[in-house]
Design an enzyme around this catalytic site. Sequence first.
Site, PDB file in Angstrom:
ATOM      1  N   GLU A  85       0.837  -1.199   0.000  1.00  0.00           N
ATOM      2  CA  GLU A  85       0.000   0.000   0.000  1.00  0.00           C
ATOM      3  C   GLU A  85       0.877   1.256   0.000  1.00  0.00           C
ATOM      4  O   GLU A  85       2.007   1.246   0.486  1.00  0.00           O
ATOM      5  CB  GLU A  85      -0.910   0.009   1.231  1.00  0.00           C
ATOM      6  CG  GLU A  85      -1.915  -1.131   1.190  1.00  0.00           C
ATOM      7  CD  GLU A  85      -3.018  -1.028   2.241  1.00  0.00           C
ATOM      8  OE1 GLU A  85      -4.171  -1.252   1.879  1.00  0.00           O
ATOM      9  OE2 GLU A  85      -2.727  -0.722   3.409  1.00  0.00           O
ATOM     10  N   CYS A  98       3.408   8.713   1.102  1.00  0.00           N
ATOM     11  CA  CYS A  98       3.969   7.740   2.042  1.00  0.00           C
ATOM     12  C   CYS A  98       4.124   6.416   1.296  1.00  0.00           C
ATOM     13  O   CYS A  98       3.131   5.851   0.842  1.00  0.00           O
ATOM     14  CB  CYS A  98       3.021   7.609   3.234  1.00  0.00           C
ATOM     15  SG  CYS A  98       3.540   6.367   4.427  1.00  0.00           S
ATOM     16  N   CYS A 105       6.609  -6.784   6.898  1.00  0.00           N
ATOM     17  CA  CYS A 105       7.686  -6.274   7.734  1.00  0.00           C
ATOM     18  C   CYS A 105       8.098  -7.349   8.727  1.00  0.00           C
ATOM     19  O   CYS A 105       7.263  -8.114   9.202  1.00  0.00           O
ATOM     20  CB  CYS A 105       7.215  -5.029   8.499  1.00  0.00           C
ATOM     21  SG  CYS A 105       8.537  -4.222   9.446  1.00  0.00           S
ATOM     22  N   CYS A 109       6.730  -5.022  15.619  1.00  0.00           N
ATOM     23  CA  CYS A 109       6.223  -4.060  16.609  1.00  0.00           C
ATOM     24  C   CYS A 109       4.788  -4.462  16.986  1.00  0.00           C
ATOM     25  O   CYS A 109       3.953  -4.722  16.115  1.00  0.00           O
ATOM     26  CB  CYS A 109       6.259  -2.636  16.061  1.00  0.00           C
ATOM     27  SG  CYS A 109       7.939  -2.127  15.643  1.00  0.00           S
ATOM     28  N   CYS A 112       1.491  -2.535  15.570  1.00  0.00           N
ATOM     29  CA  CYS A 112       1.456  -2.160  14.152  1.00  0.00           C
ATOM     30  C   CYS A 112       0.826  -3.257  13.307  1.00  0.00           C
ATOM     31  O   CYS A 112       1.178  -4.439  13.439  1.00  0.00           O
ATOM     32  CB  CYS A 112       2.882  -1.894  13.676  1.00  0.00           C
ATOM     33  SG  CYS A 112       2.979  -1.473  11.923  1.00  0.00           S
ATOM     34  N   CYS A 339      -0.732   5.827  10.126  1.00  0.00           N
ATOM     35  CA  CYS A 339       0.505   5.164  10.552  1.00  0.00           C
ATOM     36  C   CYS A 339       0.188   3.808  11.159  1.00  0.00           C
ATOM     37  O   CYS A 339      -0.684   3.700  12.018  1.00  0.00           O
ATOM     38  CB  CYS A 339       1.197   5.976  11.636  1.00  0.00           C
ATOM     39  SG  CYS A 339       1.640   7.603  11.126  1.00  0.00           S
TER      40      CYS A 339
HETATM   41  N1  SAH Z   1       9.594   0.534   9.976  1.00  0.00           N
HETATM   42  C1  SAH Z   1       9.729   1.969   9.966  1.00  0.00           C
HETATM   43  C2  SAH Z   1       8.769   2.614   9.012  1.00  0.00           C
HETATM   44  C3  SAH Z   1       7.316   2.550   9.410  1.00  0.00           C
HETATM   45  S1  SAH Z   1       6.812   4.182   9.711  1.00  0.00           S
HETATM   46  C4  SAH Z   1       9.612   2.501  11.382  1.00  0.00           C
HETATM   47  O1  SAH Z   1       9.376   1.716  12.284  1.00  0.00           O
HETATM   48  O2  SAH Z   1       9.817   3.692  11.591  1.00  0.00           O
HETATM   49  C5  SAH Z   1       5.341   3.962  10.518  1.00  0.00           C
HETATM   50  C6  SAH Z   1       5.304   4.709  11.822  1.00  0.00           C
HETATM   51  O3  SAH Z   1       4.035   4.472  12.417  1.00  0.00           O
HETATM   52  C7  SAH Z   1       6.342   4.212  12.798  1.00  0.00           C
HETATM   53  O4  SAH Z   1       6.773   5.253  13.629  1.00  0.00           O
HETATM   54  C8  SAH Z   1       5.531   3.216  13.594  1.00  0.00           C
HETATM   55  O5  SAH Z   1       6.111   2.921  14.837  1.00  0.00           O
HETATM   56  C9  SAH Z   1       4.231   3.946  13.709  1.00  0.00           C
HETATM   57  N2  SAH Z   1       3.072   3.095  14.016  1.00  0.00           N
HETATM   58  C10 SAH Z   1       2.964   1.757  13.868  1.00  0.00           C
HETATM   59  N3  SAH Z   1       1.766   1.335  14.264  1.00  0.00           N
HETATM   60  C11 SAH Z   1       1.081   2.426  14.662  1.00  0.00           C
HETATM   61  C12 SAH Z   1      -0.236   2.635  15.169  1.00  0.00           C
HETATM   62  N4  SAH Z   1      -1.086   1.627  15.323  1.00  0.00           N
HETATM   63  N5  SAH Z   1      -0.593   3.900  15.455  1.00  0.00           N
HETATM   64  C13 SAH Z   1       0.263   4.925  15.277  1.00  0.00           C
HETATM   65  N6  SAH Z   1       1.504   4.800  14.813  1.00  0.00           N
HETATM   66  C14 SAH Z   1       1.911   3.555  14.509  1.00  0.00           C
END
Ligand code: SAH
Length: 352
Positions: A85, A98, A105, A109, A112, A339
């Site tokens: 996406e 974006c 991935c 985390c 996420c 995000c």
């Molecule tokens: N792998 C990279 C790029 C992903 S960026 C990274 O970790 O930075 C996506 C961003 O959204 C990251 O900061 C991630 O931690 C955050 N994110 C992931 N799940 C989320 C959620 N449910 N709500 C808000 N932010 C989230």
Amino acid sequence: MDFDQLAQFLADLGEPHFRARQVWEWMYKRYVSDFDAMSNLPKALRTKLADIATVAPLTLVTEVVSRDRDTFKALFQLPDGQTIEAVLMLYDERRTLCISSQAGCAMGCTFCATAQGGLARNLTPGEIVAQVLYFARYLADPALPPDTAAERPTTVTNIVLMGMGEPLHNYANVWKALRRLTDVDAFGLGARHITLSTVGLAPMIDRMADEGLQIGLAVSLHAPNDDLRTQLVPVNKGYPVDEVLAAVRRYVAKTNRRVTFEYALMAGINDAPELAHALAEKLHGILCHVNLIPLNPIPNSPFQPTSDEETEHFAQILRKAGIPTTVRLRRGIEINAGCGQLRRAASIAASQ
Ligand code: SAH
């Protein structure tokens, strides 16, 4: 292909040297989506190229537009059937795209959605660049979307590598794509208009500092101490907070660029005022900025977003301690384009 590979590819077909430049310009300056539109190429060559190659490796599966018509999410299928996406956000003067760096991935985390499906594979440089060309084509098309035509921006002005995947876990391909996107002979976007977000793979942050491109760096921190961060961001076991921050300090020293720390606020998990104080202490002396992200909802997750009041309180503590802090504007949440909400094939069902 980069330019030299394209030149070799065309030379192998017996084409004169200038053809590579012609094809390159159609792709990167005119954003065409097929060889047939390359009108200064002989017809026979266009047909031959269409048989053996492509300039648009992404097939649009679904496109969803937010209620305010300012956020567009596209689900693309790759040539091998994998899906990714990308999200376009229209702001007053910026058109921020974006993009994804991997199908899925591997970082795991816990809050996420992308992590839930695991990693399918790395994207190629072409698949990363193609996401930008798709939206550049979309924004430049005078026919779309008709109802916003008057104010419709005509190009991608900013790119964030904040979609699916961990860009520093696909380092070589991501950097080939970044070179192509910033090359004035190719897409030609200024490096300062591009931000790469990482979970904090410290050695790769050092490598990035040596690339000599002024790409912005964002680091997903989410907690100021190792116990808590390891629960949320499991790779913290390998690259603990202090190691990540040391790499960031070296990055700032080398590039002179202000780094962003992302912190997704989860109710009762990482939003206590003591943690804001601890975070301010950890970040003391780093040229940085904190971006608080109210947690976006994802399926099967126990985490809830922090309230607006508590978010503001957390932000105030950081600001009082001298850390510039903003709360990220939430965009496209109802179309799962926020995000951490991007997913692989599952999102076909989710977005319909
Ligand atoms: N792998 C990279 C790029 C992903 S960026 C990274 O970790 O930075 C996506 C961003 O959204 C990251 O900061 C991630 O931690 C955050 N994110 C992931 N799940 C989320 C959620 N449910 N709500 C808000 N932010 C989230």
